[in-house]
Design a protein around this motif. Structure first.
Motif, PDB file in Angstrom:
ATOM      1  N   GLN A  19      16.569   9.883  11.517  1.00  0.00           N
ATOM      2  CA  GLN A  19      15.504   8.890  11.406  1.00  0.00           C
ATOM      3  C   GLN A  19      14.192   9.550  11.032  1.00  0.00           C
ATOM      4  N   ILE A  20      13.344   8.749  10.394  1.00  0.00           N
ATOM      5  CA  ILE A  20      12.004   9.191  10.022  1.00  0.00           C
ATOM      6  C   ILE A  20      11.020   8.094  10.407  1.00  0.00           C
ATOM      7  N   THR A  21       9.818   8.511  10.732  1.00  0.00           N
ATOM      8  CA  THR A  21       8.748   7.559  10.989  1.00  0.00           C
ATOM      9  C   THR A  21       7.677   7.808   9.941  1.00  0.00           C
ATOM     10  N   VAL A  22       7.309   6.748   9.232  1.00  0.00           N
ATOM     11  CA  VAL A  22       6.372   6.859   8.111  1.00  0.00           C
ATOM     12  C   VAL A  22       5.346   5.730   8.176  1.00  0.00           C
ATOM     13  N   THR A  23       4.304   5.853   7.363  1.00  0.00           N
ATOM     14  CA  THR A  23       3.260   4.831   7.285  1.00  0.00           C
ATOM     15  C   THR A  23       3.358   4.104   5.942  1.00  0.00           C
ATOM     16  N   VAL A  24       3.362   2.783   5.986  1.00  0.00           N
ATOM     17  CA  VAL A  24       3.396   1.966   4.780  1.00  0.00           C
ATOM     18  C   VAL A  24       1.997   1.966   4.176  1.00  0.00           C
ATOM     19  N   ILE A  25       1.887   2.379   2.903  1.00  0.00           N
ATOM     20  CA  ILE A  25       0.571   2.428   2.250  1.00  0.00           C
ATOM     21  C   ILE A  25       0.443   1.443   1.095  1.00  0.00           C
ATOM     22  N   ASP A  26       1.527   0.762   0.735  1.00  0.00           N
ATOM     23  CA  ASP A  26       1.446  -0.232  -0.332  1.00  0.00           C
ATOM     24  C   ASP A  26       0.435  -1.300   0.082  1.00  0.00           C
ATOM     25  N   PRO A  27      -0.463  -1.708  -0.811  1.00  0.00           N
ATOM     26  CA  PRO A  27      -1.501  -2.677  -0.449  1.00  0.00           C
ATOM     27  C   PRO A  27      -0.980  -4.010   0.102  1.00  0.00           C
ATOM     28  N   VAL A  28       0.221  -4.424  -0.288  1.00  0.00           N
ATOM     29  CA  VAL A  28       0.769  -5.687   0.236  1.00  0.00           C
ATOM     30  C   VAL A  28       1.703  -5.460   1.413  1.00  0.00           C
ATOM     31  N   LEU A  81       5.150  -3.999   3.287  1.00  0.00           N
ATOM     32  CA  LEU A  81       6.554  -3.946   2.877  1.00  0.00           C
ATOM     33  C   LEU A  81       7.034  -5.383   2.673  1.00  0.00           C
ATOM     34  N   HIS A  82       6.591  -5.969   1.568  1.00  0.00           N
ATOM     35  CA  HIS A  82       6.869  -7.371   1.281  1.00  0.00           C
ATOM     36  C   HIS A  82       7.188  -7.501  -0.201  1.00  0.00           C
ATOM     37  N   ALA A  83       8.017  -8.443  -0.566  1.00  0.00           N
ATOM     38  CA  ALA A  83       8.378  -8.761  -1.956  1.00  0.00           C
ATOM     39  C   ALA A  83       8.835  -7.529  -2.742  1.00  0.00           C
ATOM     40  N   ARG A  84       8.052  -7.062  -3.705  1.00  0.00           N
ATOM     41  CA  ARG A  84       8.485  -5.959  -4.570  1.00  0.00           C
ATOM     42  C   ARG A  84       8.799  -4.693  -3.782  1.00  0.00           C
ATOM     43  N   PRO A  85       7.918  -4.227  -2.880  1.00  0.00           N
ATOM     44  CA  PRO A  85       8.252  -3.001  -2.138  1.00  0.00           C
ATOM     45  C   PRO A  85       9.504  -3.167  -1.271  1.00  0.00           C
ATOM     46  N   ALA A  86       9.697  -4.338  -0.709  1.00  0.00           N
ATOM     47  CA  ALA A  86      10.889  -4.588   0.107  1.00  0.00           C
ATOM     48  C   ALA A  86      12.142  -4.534  -0.760  1.00  0.00           C
ATOM     49  N   THR A  87      12.040  -5.052  -1.977  1.00  0.00           N
ATOM     50  CA  THR A  87      13.178  -5.031  -2.902  1.00  0.00           C
ATOM     51  C   THR A  87      13.556  -3.601  -3.260  1.00  0.00           C
ATOM     52  N   VAL A  88      12.556  -2.758  -3.486  1.00  0.00           N
ATOM     53  CA  VAL A  88      12.807  -1.339  -3.791  1.00  0.00           C
ATOM     54  C   VAL A  88      13.552  -0.693  -2.620  1.00  0.00           C
ATOM     55  N   ALA A  89      13.077  -0.946  -1.409  1.00  0.00           N
ATOM     56  CA  ALA A  89      13.696  -0.363  -0.212  1.00  0.00           C
ATOM     57  C   ALA A  89      15.135  -0.841  -0.038  1.00  0.00           C
ATOM     58  N   LEU A 131      10.191  -8.977   9.002  1.00  0.00           N
ATOM     59  CA  LEU A 131       9.383  -8.131   9.874  1.00  0.00           C
ATOM     60  C   LEU A 131       7.881  -8.283   9.595  1.00  0.00           C
ATOM     61  N   GLY A 132       7.528  -8.753   8.401  1.00  0.00           N
ATOM     62  CA  GLY A 132       6.120  -8.955   8.062  1.00  0.00           C
ATOM     63  C   GLY A 132       5.284  -7.692   8.196  1.00  0.00           C
ATOM     64  N   ILE A 133       5.764  -6.606   7.627  1.00  0.00           N
ATOM     65  CA  ILE A 133       5.111  -5.302   7.790  1.00  0.00           C
ATOM     66  C   ILE A 133       3.884  -5.198   6.880  1.00  0.00           C
ATOM     67  N   PRO A 134       2.678  -5.148   7.474  1.00  0.00           N
ATOM     68  CA  PRO A 134       1.463  -5.033   6.658  1.00  0.00           C
ATOM     69  C   PRO A 134       1.178  -3.574   6.278  1.00  0.00           C
ATOM     70  N   THR A 135       0.243  -3.391   5.355  1.00  0.00           N
ATOM     71  CA  THR A 135      -0.158  -2.043   4.964  1.00  0.00           C
ATOM     72  C   THR A 135      -0.744  -1.301   6.173  1.00  0.00           C
ATOM     73  N   LEU A 171      10.790   5.768  -1.780  1.00  0.00           N
ATOM     74  CA  LEU A 171       9.633   5.028  -1.265  1.00  0.00           C
ATOM     75  C   LEU A 171       8.336   5.811  -1.454  1.00  0.00           C
ATOM     76  N   ARG A 172       8.416   7.134  -1.373  1.00  0.00           N
ATOM     77  CA  ARG A 172       7.214   7.952  -1.626  1.00  0.00           C
ATOM     78  C   ARG A 172       6.842   7.936  -3.106  1.00  0.00           C
ATOM     79  N   GLU A 173       7.850   8.057  -3.993  1.00  0.00           N
ATOM     80  CA  GLU A 173       7.602   8.016  -5.443  1.00  0.00           C
ATOM     81  C   GLU A 173       6.966   6.702  -5.857  1.00  0.00           C
ATOM     82  N   GLN A 174       7.383   5.615  -5.236  1.00  0.00           N
ATOM     83  CA  GLN A 174       6.860   4.281  -5.576  1.00  0.00           C
ATOM     84  C   GLN A 174       5.544   3.989  -4.849  1.00  0.00           C
ATOM     85  N   LYS A 175       5.044   4.964  -4.094  1.00  0.00           N
ATOM     86  CA  LYS A 175       3.804   4.846  -3.320  1.00  0.00           C
ATOM     87  C   LYS A 175       3.834   3.674  -2.340  1.00  0.00           C
TER      88      LYS A 175
END
Length: 89
Positions: A3-12, A14-22, A54-58, A82-86
């Protein structure tokens, strides 16, 4: 289990496009159980509805966990993508 613990930095968050990538990246590992946890809730990372629910905000801290045959490869590739896609830092 890895497991890893990371910080979501995408401005929106983890919703819509970033969630789809994940979800797309996690789905490449059928022999692994991959979950994402936020604020005490944990969902299957292969489920777009689960991840979005989950409604994960930036600037949120999330934990991604993998267990199964390909867990080392899965966690590494998910994190790298996820890091490459920022999406995460």
């Amino acid at each position: 289990m890895k497991q890893i613990t990371v910080t979501v930095i995408d401005p929106v968050g983890l919703h819509a496009r970033p969630a789809t990538v994940a979800v797309n990246q996690a789905s490449k590992f059928p022999k692994c159980d991959i979950n994402v946890a936020f604020k005490g809730r944990e969902v299957n990372m292969k489920s777009i509805m689960g991840v979005m629910s989950l409604g994960i905000p930036t600037q949120s801290e999330i934990t991604i966990s993998c267990s199964g045959e390909d867990e080392d490869d899965a966690i590494a590739k998910i994190e790298a993508t996820l890091r490459e896609q920022k999406i995460i830092a």
